[in-house]
Design an enzyme around this catalytic site. Structure first.
Site, PDB file in Angstrom:
ATOM      1  N   CYS A 133     -51.494  34.725  23.366  1.00 46.37           N
ATOM      2  CA  CYS A 133     -50.331  35.610  23.261  1.00 46.37           C
ATOM      3  C   CYS A 133     -50.749  36.957  22.660  1.00 46.37           C
ATOM      4  O   CYS A 133     -51.398  37.746  23.334  1.00 46.37           O
ATOM      5  CB  CYS A 133     -49.228  34.927  22.440  1.00 46.37           C
ATOM      6  N   HIS A 158     -48.857  29.187  24.792  1.00 44.94           N
ATOM      7  CA  HIS A 158     -49.383  28.721  23.506  1.00 44.94           C
ATOM      8  C   HIS A 158     -49.851  27.269  23.561  1.00 44.94           C
ATOM      9  O   HIS A 158     -49.071  26.354  23.270  1.00 44.94           O
ATOM     10  CB  HIS A 158     -48.301  28.847  22.436  1.00 44.94           C
ATOM     11  N   GLU A 170     -51.621  25.825  21.397  1.00 43.63           N
ATOM     12  CA  GLU A 170     -51.640  25.261  20.035  1.00 43.63           C
ATOM     13  C   GLU A 170     -50.308  24.645  19.649  1.00 43.63           C
ATOM     14  O   GLU A 170     -50.217  23.935  18.649  1.00 43.63           O
ATOM     15  CB  GLU A 170     -52.051  26.345  19.024  1.00 43.63           C
TER      16      GLU A 170
END
Length: 253
Positions: free
Chosen positions: A106, A215, A217
């Site tokens: 991002c 994302h 994560e």
């Protein structure tokens, strides 16, 4: 919940992936550094905090530039962060013979384009609104340092949240990315921000630098990812460990 659901080949007791040190950079305005560090830990490595104002990579084996709004996105998302002392070190290490693996997520992706480690740029979403949703991606390049544990063509679901997520580049650059297989992940089903050719993430020519807007994560633990079960993002972080082990084994021959 298990603290470390380690992933990888542990049949060899001499192979200790936890020795791998993955740096996570924090800028003023970074939001997802702790999430990235958690993902590193779940993958089985040791996260190392890196401060934007420092000029010491602390002997890390790879670096993650996480999401957020570095410097409040003033001027342009990632435009100021690109000049941080830590970024100068990362740029040099990524371009060195050692080819330090670097993942930009991002705002990290935006910083990588501003740093010219990746081509193109990021602008406002075509609908001019912040968006947060579960997003399906197709893995198009599974040979990079960060995607080697996915199958080519595999569809994965991760979280997408951004306002400046529209990837743009001139037609010649886009054609080169396509021809060289450097589109890593592409939006599937719906293009959420107007990115050219549905591109969600790209790599450099060596495969050590990868940037993507979604994302991974946020999809590493059951209970917190897409559909409250998805962990499709975890293999971004285990892939780099596989890459490091492969490089170490190659150097030992």
């Amino acid at each position: 919940m298990a603290e470390l659901p380690l992933i990888g080949n542990y049949s060899d007791p001499e192979q200790t992936l936890s020795d791998a040190r993955i740096g996570v950079v924090t800028f003023p305005g970074t939001l997802d550094d702790r999430d990235a560090a958690r993902a590193v830990k779940l993958a089985g490595a040791t996260p190392v905090s890196l401060w934007h104002g420092d000029a010491d990579l602390q002997n890390v084996d790879a670096v993650i530039i996480p999401g957020g709004f570095s410097y409040g996105d003033y001027l342009r998302a990632g435009a100021i962060a690109r000049f941080a002392p830590m970024m100068s070190k990362i740029i040099d290490a990524a371009n060195s013979d050692a080819k330090l693996p670097v993942l930009g997520i991002c705002n990290g992706f935006q910083i990588l384009t501003e740093s010219h480690l990746l081509p193109g740029s990021m602008i406002k979403n075509d609908h001019l609104k912040f968006i947060c949703r579960e997003q399906v991606l197709t893995v198009e390049n599974n040979t990079t340092a960060w995607t080697n544990e996915y199958a080519q063509g595999e569809q994965i679901a991760v979280v997408l949240k951004n306002q400046d997520g529209q990837y743009v580049a001139d037609e010649a650059t886009l054609d080169a990315l396509e021809a060289e297989g450097r589109v890593v992940v592409r939006y599937e089903g719906w293009n959420p921000n107007g990115s050219r050719r549905n591109i969600a993430g790209i790599t450099n020519e060596f495969g050590n630098v990868v940037g993507l807007m979604p994302h991974p994560e946020h999809a590493v633990e059951a209970g917190f990812g897409p559909d409250h079960t998805g962990t499709d993002g975890l293999r971004f972080f285990t892939s780099v460990l596989t890459n490091l082990v492969s490089k170490t084994a190659g150097a030992a021959k």
